[in-house]
Design a protein around this motif. Structure first.
Motif, short mmCIF file in Angstrom:
data_model
loop_
_atom_site.label_atom_id
_atom_site.label_comp_id
_atom_site.label_asym_id
_atom_site.label_seq_id
_atom_site.Cartn_x
_atom_site.Cartn_y
_atom_site.Cartn_z
N ASP A 55 -72.49 -12.98 56.62
CA ASP A 55 -72.59 -12.80 55.18
C ASP A 55 -73.58 -13.82 54.63
N GLU A 56 -74.51 -13.37 53.79
CA GLU A 56 -75.57 -14.26 53.29
C GLU A 56 -75.02 -15.41 52.46
N ARG A 57 -73.77 -15.29 51.98
CA ARG A 57 -73.16 -16.35 51.19
C ARG A 57 -72.50 -17.43 52.05
N ILE A 58 -72.39 -17.17 53.34
CA ILE A 58 -71.80 -18.12 54.28
C ILE A 58 -72.93 -18.89 54.96
N LEU A 59 -72.92 -20.21 54.83
CA LEU A 59 -74.01 -21.02 55.38
C LEU A 59 -73.59 -21.86 56.58
N MET A 61 -66.77 -20.04 52.52
CA MET A 61 -65.91 -18.87 52.35
C MET A 61 -66.29 -18.16 51.06
N VAL A 62 -65.82 -16.93 50.95
CA VAL A 62 -65.97 -16.14 49.73
C VAL A 62 -64.57 -15.66 49.39
N MET A 63 -64.02 -16.16 48.27
CA MET A 63 -62.59 -15.99 48.04
C MET A 63 -62.30 -15.75 46.56
N PRO A 64 -61.51 -14.71 46.24
CA PRO A 64 -61.05 -14.51 44.86
C PRO A 64 -59.74 -15.24 44.62
N SER A 65 -59.22 -15.13 43.41
CA SER A 65 -57.85 -15.54 43.11
C SER A 65 -56.94 -14.33 43.29
N ILE A 66 -55.69 -14.58 43.66
CA ILE A 66 -54.75 -13.49 43.94
C ILE A 66 -53.44 -13.73 43.18
N LEU A 67 -52.97 -12.69 42.48
CA LEU A 67 -51.72 -12.74 41.74
C LEU A 67 -50.60 -12.13 42.60
N VAL A 68 -49.55 -12.93 42.84
CA VAL A 68 -48.44 -12.51 43.68
C VAL A 68 -47.14 -12.52 42.87
N GLU A 69 -46.32 -11.51 43.07
CA GLU A 69 -45.05 -11.40 42.37
C GLU A 69 -43.91 -11.97 43.19
N ASN A 70 -42.80 -12.22 42.50
CA ASN A 70 -41.50 -12.53 43.14
C ASN A 70 -41.55 -13.80 44.01
N VAL A 71 -42.13 -14.85 43.46
CA VAL A 71 -42.13 -16.15 44.13
C VAL A 71 -41.08 -17.03 43.46
N THR A 72 -40.30 -17.74 44.26
CA THR A 72 -39.27 -18.64 43.72
C THR A 72 -39.92 -19.94 43.26
N ILE A 73 -39.72 -20.30 42.01
CA ILE A 73 -40.28 -21.50 41.42
C ILE A 73 -39.13 -22.40 40.98
N SER A 74 -39.17 -23.64 41.45
CA SER A 74 -38.06 -24.57 41.20
C SER A 74 -38.57 -25.86 40.58
N GLY A 75 -38.03 -26.20 39.41
CA GLY A 75 -38.36 -27.46 38.77
C GLY A 75 -37.44 -28.56 39.22
N ASN A 76 -37.67 -29.72 38.67
CA ASN A 76 -36.85 -30.90 39.04
C ASN A 76 -35.61 -30.97 38.15
#
Length: 432
Positions: free
Chosen positions: A281-285, A417-432
């Motif tokens: 890929d031309e973007r990979i050096l 690398m050539v990488m987008p952002s990805i939105l994922v559902e149903n992840v457990t998030i825990s605060g303090n």
């Protein structure tokens, strides 16, 4: 610097005297021009030279390899004798082999002629841009480099290829600081082959600076909930690396610990996801021209629209497990862009996080992962409320692939690398 062609002749001629064996070897030389800047001033300019010779031999189905940083005849012949002795002391395995011979070829990649004066101008410009546009950034140090290299690859089956490459690199070390509060130290870098653009626009440098400024007054989440998580490009790379390391590489195939062992041609992820290993890929050096086995590298798709298309198997693993050898061993990852603007992904979140990385141990073969969300921001009703600390996320990596809801139109291209952002559902998030 050594004459690589003379070195290659020394190796080839000496190996011929060692009887019936298979071997391949690569000779590298690099010249690195490095510039260091601190407090808006250049503090160091140096040029470094490096030579390396790597040798692999297979004798009576026994393999050994070595690497040295000397190119004189005596050191090379001694290294060859020692690696042959190591092979003879090893255990035989008929799966060991090298690539077949190919007609000699030459390859070039990147910027072969540097403009050091312009690189210094761009580096000073970056320092000035940060000072002017990011008042709450404490710039600790910057490193600018130009790396020029050459390599020769030869095997006993007749391949003799040479590669010329060159590229620039910028790395910035900084922290958010408003006079009262300070964030942790962050590093942002990019690899590039021309000096046409401001360095602050390359890779994720601008966004990383903004994130550091926006992290000066973090908040805490007090509860635990199932939410949506946007994985930024760096975090996508981290998560994919963990998944790949547990599913498609040699040791997982040989030990049969991969949960994808019988999934070739089947759906393992959302149809939105396509993952390619594309060293050309031309973007990979920063890339490979030859695989670790000596084949000329070719691009291939690991996952295509959610379907597992290949394993990342070496020649050894392919022979051992009866699977197809992967066309490259680079892991130069390109994830296809989606059709959702990043801002729209943020607006779609009812409650969740944007995550830059995860501090966690290596996930198990079953994909269970739990760790601290780093460089993370809390999102509620489509609005970013602020940076968070002491926040955990937990999920199964394989389920995360299936729970992808959107992939951003925007991609990070940092030369590796050539990488987008990805939105994922149903992840457990825990605060303090």
């Amino acid at each position: 610097m050594a004459n690589l062609y003379e070195v290659s002749d020394i190796i080839a001629d000496y190996i011929k005297t060692k009887g019936d064996l298979k071997a391949d070897f690569t000779i590298y030389e690099t010249e690195t021009n490095e510039i260091t800047m601190k407090d808006g001033k250049f503090t160091l300019f140096r040029t470094m030279f490096d030579n390396n010779v790597s040798i692999k031999v297979i004798k009576d189905h026994k393999k050994a390899s070595t690497s040295i940083n000397k190119c004189d005849k005596e050191s090379i012949e001694k290294a060859i004798d020692e690696v042959i002795a190591s092979a003879e002391a090893g255990s035989p395995d008929e799966a060991f082999d090298i690539a077949p011979g190919l007609e000699p070829a030459s390859f070039t990649k990147g910027a072969l002629t540097p403009d050091i004066e312009k690189l210094m101008e761009r580096t000073k410009e970056l320092s000035d841009d940060i000072a002017r546009e990011h008042k709450n950034i404490m710039l600790i140090e910057m490193f600018a480099k130009y790396i020029r290299g050459k390599s020769i690859f030869i095997n006993t089956n007749g391949t003799k290829d040479d590669v010329d490459f060159g590229y620039y690199m910028i790395a910035t070390e900084f922290a958010g600081n408003d006079g009262e509060n300070t964030t942790g130290v962050a590093v942002s870098y990019a690899v590039f082959d021309n000096l046409d653009s401001k360095l602050i626009t390359l890779g994720s440098i601008e966004k990383d600076l903004q994130d550091a400024e926006n992290s000066l007054n973090p908040m805490k989440i007090s509860d635990k909930f199932e939410g949506d998580v946007i994985l930024t490009p760096g975090c996508v790379s981290q998560m994919l690396g963990a998944i790949i390391g547990n599913t498609v590489v040699d040791h997982t195939l040989i030990t049969k610990t991969s949960v994808w062992l019988d999934k070739l041609g089947e759906q393992v992820a959302s149809p939105l996801l396509t993952v390619r290993f594309n060293p050309w890929d031309e973007r990979i050096l920063v890339t490979e021209v030859h695989t670790s086995d000596g084949f000329r590298s070719e691009d291939y798709n690991l996952i295509e629209k959610g379907v597992l298309k290949s394993f990342a198997a070496s020649l050894y693993a392919a022979n051992k497990c009866g699977v197809k050898r992967a066309p490259n061993s680079s892991f130069n990852t390109v994830v296809d862009a989606g059709d959702t603007p990043y801002e729209d992904m943020v607006k779609s979140i009812k409650r969740g996080l944007i995550v830059g990385s995860v501090s966690a141990g290596s996930p198990g073969a079953n994909g269970e992962m739990s760790g601290v969300a780093k460089n993370a921001f809390y999102v509620e009703n489509g609005e970013i409320k602020g940076a968070v600390i002491e926040t955990m996320i937990s999920a199964n990596l394989f389920e995360m692939l299936k729970n992808i809801r959107a992939i951003s139109k925007e991609q990070l291209c940092d030369g590796n690398m050539v990488m987008p952002s990805i939105l994922v559902e149903n992840v457990t998030i825990s605060g303090n």
